[in-house]
Structures are given as structure tokens and as C-alpha cells.
Scaffold this motif. Sequence first.
Motif, short mmCIF file in Angstrom:
data_model
loop_
_atom_site.label_atom_id
_atom_site.label_comp_id
_atom_site.label_asym_id
_atom_site.label_seq_id
_atom_site.Cartn_x
_atom_site.Cartn_y
_atom_site.Cartn_z
N PRO A 558 -49.35 25.15 -2.23
CA PRO A 558 -48.17 24.56 -2.96
C PRO A 558 -47.24 25.42 -4.18
O PRO A 558 -46.59 25.01 -4.58
N ILE A 559 -48.72 25.19 -5.14
CA ILE A 559 -47.71 26.07 -6.56
C ILE A 559 -46.29 27.04 -6.08
O ILE A 559 -45.80 27.09 -6.69
N TRP A 560 -47.14 27.43 -5.07
CA TRP A 560 -46.00 28.67 -4.67
C TRP A 560 -45.04 28.81 -4.48
O TRP A 560 -43.27 28.23 -4.42
N PHE A 561 -44.41 26.96 -3.58
CA PHE A 561 -42.75 26.91 -3.09
C PHE A 561 -42.46 25.61 -4.42
O PHE A 561 -41.70 26.18 -4.74
N PHE A 562 -43.79 25.19 -5.03
CA PHE A 562 -43.01 24.35 -6.16
C PHE A 562 -42.62 25.43 -7.27
O PHE A 562 -41.58 24.61 -7.88
N ALA A 563 -43.09 26.24 -7.70
CA ALA A 563 -42.44 27.60 -8.64
C ALA A 563 -41.06 28.49 -7.76
O ALA A 563 -40.54 28.13 -8.52
N ALA A 564 -40.97 28.17 -6.72
CA ALA A 564 -39.62 28.94 -5.99
C ALA A 564 -38.47 28.01 -6.38
O ALA A 564 -37.66 28.25 -6.46
N PHE A 565 -39.12 26.23 -6.31
CA PHE A 565 -37.88 25.82 -6.14
C PHE A 565 -38.10 25.38 -7.46
O PHE A 565 -36.28 25.18 -7.81
N LEU A 566 -38.43 25.39 -9.01
CA LEU A 566 -38.00 25.56 -9.62
C LEU A 566 -37.49 27.06 -10.17
O LEU A 566 -36.66 26.50 -11.08
N LEU A 567 -37.71 27.92 -9.87
CA LEU A 567 -36.73 29.35 -9.87
C LEU A 567 -35.30 28.72 -9.37
O LEU A 567 -33.96 29.01 -10.55
N GLY A 568 -35.21 28.07 -8.26
CA GLY A 568 -34.14 28.04 -7.62
C GLY A 568 -33.02 27.13 -8.91
O GLY A 568 -32.18 26.91 -9.10
N MET A 569 -33.62 25.95 -8.96
CA MET A 569 -32.92 24.67 -9.34
C MET A 569 -32.59 25.39 -10.96
O MET A 569 -31.62 24.17 -11.83
N GLY A 570 -33.47 25.75 -11.48
CA GLY A 570 -33.28 26.27 -12.75
C GLY A 570 -32.18 26.96 -13.31
O GLY A 570 -31.25 26.84 -13.85
N TRP A 571 -31.73 28.20 -11.77
CA TRP A 571 -30.13 28.86 -11.98
C TRP A 571 -29.71 28.10 -12.07
O TRP A 571 -28.17 28.24 -12.01
N LEU A 572 -29.45 26.70 -10.48
CA LEU A 572 -28.56 26.06 -10.52
C LEU A 572 -28.33 25.36 -11.85
O LEU A 572 -26.67 25.29 -11.90
N TRP A 573 -28.97 25.10 -12.55
CA TRP A 573 -29.28 24.41 -14.34
C TRP A 573 -28.11 24.98 -15.05
O TRP A 573 -27.12 25.12 -15.44
N LEU A 574 -28.86 26.40 -15.10
CA LEU A 574 -28.18 27.83 -16.09
C LEU A 574 -27.62 27.84 -15.71
O LEU A 574 -26.19 28.65 -16.89
N ALA A 575 -26.34 28.01 -14.51
CA ALA A 575 -25.81 28.67 -14.50
C ALA A 575 -23.95 29.04 -14.31
O ALA A 575 -23.06 29.47 -15.63
N PRO A 576 -23.91 27.44 -14.96
CA PRO A 576 -22.74 26.48 -15.69
C PRO A 576 -22.78 27.05 -16.93
O PRO A 576 -21.94 26.83 -17.66
N ARG A 577 -23.78 27.18 -18.06
CA ARG A 577 -24.06 27.59 -18.97
C ARG A 577 -23.69 28.66 -19.94
O ARG A 577 -23.82 28.96 -20.79
#
Length: 582
Positions: A558-577
Motif C-alpha cells: 500500500p505504500i505505493w498508493f499512499f505515495a501517489a495520494f501524497l503527490l496528488g494532494m501535495g500538488w493541490l495544496w501547492l498549486a494556489p501558492r
Amino acid sequence: MISSFGIGNPGMILPALIGGAALLALLLIKEWADRDLGALWSRILAAGISVASLVLIALEPVMETEREGRLGILLTEGFRQGQADSLKKAHPGIRTFDYKAGQPLQVPGEVKTLYILGYGPQGYDHWQFAGHRCHFLGASPPAGIMGIQYRKTLGLGGDLSVRGLYSNAPDSTRLLLLDPGGNPADSVLLAGEGVSEFQLRGVPKAAGDYVFTLEARDPRGEVLSAEPLPVRIRTGNPLRLLILNTYPTFETKYLKNFLAGRGNALLVRSQLTRGRYKFEYFNREATPVYRFSDKILSDFDAVIADWPSLQNLDPASLRAIEKRVAESGLGLFIQPDEDYFRQNPGRAYFEFSAGPGESANPGEDGELERYPYFLSGPFTAREVQNPGSGPIGVVRPLGAGRVATTWLRETYPLVLDGKEAAYAQIWTTLLDAVVTAKGEALEWEALTGIPRVDEPFEFRVRTGITDPEVRNSREARIPLIREVLLPGNWQGRDYPRETGWNRLRAGPDSLPTHTYFVYDEKAWESVEAHQLLQANRRAFSDAEDVSPLVKQKEPVPPIWFFAAFLLGMGWLWLAPRILPGG
């Protein structure tokens, strides 16, 4: 090697999809509201990846892989420990399992290759080995009786003839046949090492169900083994027989003397010239018969006819015989000649194939010449086995009756050589095969050779009854399975609970019962071991090959899916900034 993917938590499919769809909708609404920030499609993709990763974490996906299966040793009765130790030395880490007859096979699925030691599993457990690659290594056969043949049902006054093979007998071992009272009826001295043939005889004194004993003793008189020989002695009713000959022969002369001496009623018709016959009557009224009808044939249980006589009958008489066989159970025994075996199956009732040349059939004390032909059809036909000498003829059902013949050329030389017992056994066996019991609508056949307590005893019932009902000694009903190709044949299975004589019965008391003997667990162990060895060698040599690979499901980390989740949410958090419109 990865062969496929699957879902490890199928129960979460619906909740995960509903929750994922709702979360994705919220994220898409939010990102659409902030579409002026720029990079909209990358943010939508990131939202999709994040939601998909959460859904996959909940579903726990697995991948199916193949790897080499593990090895195992199955220990059955008679195995040698040295053989097992050699396998363990050659295959470090190999697992060992014990076999128990009738119990589930305690071998895990990851063990794909099995080395079977000992005499092997019982036939009724073979289905449990379908998923394993089996190597049957077997064992050395035990010392003792390795084969036994005798008639289990005799007529009163008939000889009990016991023939068999004894393996590796100690020097000066004597084999005795004891009557039901424990008195010696016959004995023989065995040859010693190797395989020794033996033959013993006894004469039952009264009708009933009895147990003779086959006992082996050493030179000091110590009992080495004692095996039961169950025998059913029946008085029987005299047969009413019609014998047809083209001309008088020595074969018929000795046959009619034998049959008449047993109290059977005989009418013998021998042709002298065209339309002229010689009639002989034994134990019946002197009534000549020239043509045959259903009424005339109703006075007989069987017809014994040589092939030319049968062919010379007028069509109406031949049709009457065939109708009586099919509808009323009349037996028809054909005494063949060379021409008979070349006939088409429609005329001869059987199909034969020519052999490599004229051969001989072993008689009880010698050899009898036989015709060089062998049974090849129809599928309903079977060989008639003479205890101690193998097949001596063939028989097939024809409606309610049976048709039989023999490939022995002549049997009367046995009488000339003083071997009346062998002669009597051959003709008793042949007539038993063709003559159906008078007035009986049901016939039994045992399929299990050595019945034991709590083990399946299989049997066959032949009857014209639409739905026969069979019950055992405990009055429990036994389910029957109808054979597809022979609708009049039914097979059943009983599990006896007591040693000794057991009984099966079908329907009303007027129908014949079947009595069979159940042996204790120590009886005939050497014979059963030899039979089991041979049966398992055949079964496992003919078994379909099984892949040694084992399939297993492994969860995707599941680490692979967790890493993909962090990358996706990280971009959603970083994009407005970092985007220009933020």
C-alpha cells in the motif's frame, strides 16, 4: 511470474466506490471554482490520482504469482523408513505427511509434488490427489499369500478348490485348509523363497454359510497366519436343459453324463440325417421335440447347442429361442467351432478378434487347447473367469436372459486324464454364467473384493424393477445409482459395521438377498497389499500430469498508493501558492 490481479477486500468495493465518487465530486467542484488559478487540468488529474489511491488502499489489491511448489512425502502402510530418509537427504526441507484411509488428505495446497511411499492410498481416496503431481515409489511386497482364487458359492456336493500364490515362505512351511470345525481337509508343503503356487481341496458336508480357514504353519507347528475363507453352500434346484447336436460327439457324451449325474433334467437331441434325430432323456419324461415354440421352451432353463445345430434351425424355432431368452430369461450356451468365431456380431451375439496363433488355456491341473480368438465386443459382454485358470468363455445379457460361449475346443480330455474335479469346475462356472436363477427378478454382484468394517462395500444389482429399494443388515436404505448405458443395472455402496456375514435385501421377502462376508482389519493383509500396490502403480502411472507450479496471491504494497495520494494532494495544496493566478 505475475499472471493476474485481483481484489483482496471485495466487501469494500461498493462503499469505496461511493465514497471515492463523492470525494472526487467535492474536489472537482473546488478546483472548478478556482479555475482562474491556472493549470486546471493538472489539478483535476491530481484530484483523480488522490481519490483513486484512497480507493485502492481500501480495496487492498492483490497480484497472482506463480512459483515452484514445495515437495512432500506421503507415508502409507508398508513404507520403509530408509527410503524416506534418502528423500529427506536429497531434498532438504521436504515435508512429511501421514496417510489415513478415508480421512481428508492433510497436505496443504502449496505442496504440489508428492512422493508416495508404501503400498499407497485406497482407491476411494484417489480423488484427493487430483491437484498434486504424484510419484508413486511403492514398497516391497510383504511375505505371505499374494493371490487367492476360489468359488465363494458352491452347490452341495461340489468341491471347494483353492488356488493361490505364496511369496517368500519360510523353509518347510506347510499350508493347510481347515474345515469350519477346524479339522484339516487338505495340506501342501510350500517351496520356500520366491513365489510358490499352491492348490488345496475340500468337500463341504452341508448347505449353509461357512468359514473355512487357510492356515500356514512352520516346521514346529507354530501358526504363521490364519486367513478366513467364507463359502456359501447351496442345495440348488436341478436344471432343465435342452442339448442340441448336429451329430453325437465325445464332448456331449461326457457333458450329458456329468449333468445327469448331478440330478439335472436333460433332453439331448442329436441329428442323424436330414429330418431324423436321436433323442435321449435323463431325469425327465420321454417327449421328443422337433420344432420349438414359446410353450415348449418354457419347460427348459437353458439351451446348449453347437453352432451348426443353431444355424440349421428353421427361422421360427430360432426366433422362439431368442424371444424366450430376451423375455423370459432362458439361457443360451453355444458350443463353437472355427466358423462361429468368423461370424458377424449380429449372428454370433459376440464380436471376436483373431489372436497371434493357437494358444492354450491353463486348466486346473494342465492345459486345454482353445480357439485363437479373443473378445472385442459388444461392450455389455464380459469374460467368464474360472477360479485358478483365468478366462474360459464370454457371456452377455440379452434382455432378461444371457448368451454365452467358450473358446475351449474340448473339455472331455480332463475326464480321460482323471481330472473330474477340474472338468466339473469348468462346466459349473460356464453354466452359472448363463443360467439365471429361476423365478428371480433380481441379481446381485459384489464389486469389492475384501470388505472391511467402516469401509465402502460396493455392489451391483441387475433387475427389471423400475425403482429397486435396497436395505442393509441394519435396515438402513442404501441409495442406488442407475448405470447410464445399462438401465437395468444399479450400483450401491454399503458401510458394514460388523465383521462376519452381512446381508443386503431388496424390497419384498420374495426377492433374493445378498450375503457377503466382512473381514477384520488383519485378515488377508498380504493379499490386499499386493492388490493395492498393483492398483496404485496403474492409477498413478495413468494419472494426468499436474504442473509443479503453485499460484499464490500477494498483496500490492500500500505504500505505493499512499505515495501517489501524497503527490496528488501535495500538488493541490501547492498549486494556489505558486501559480501566477494564486
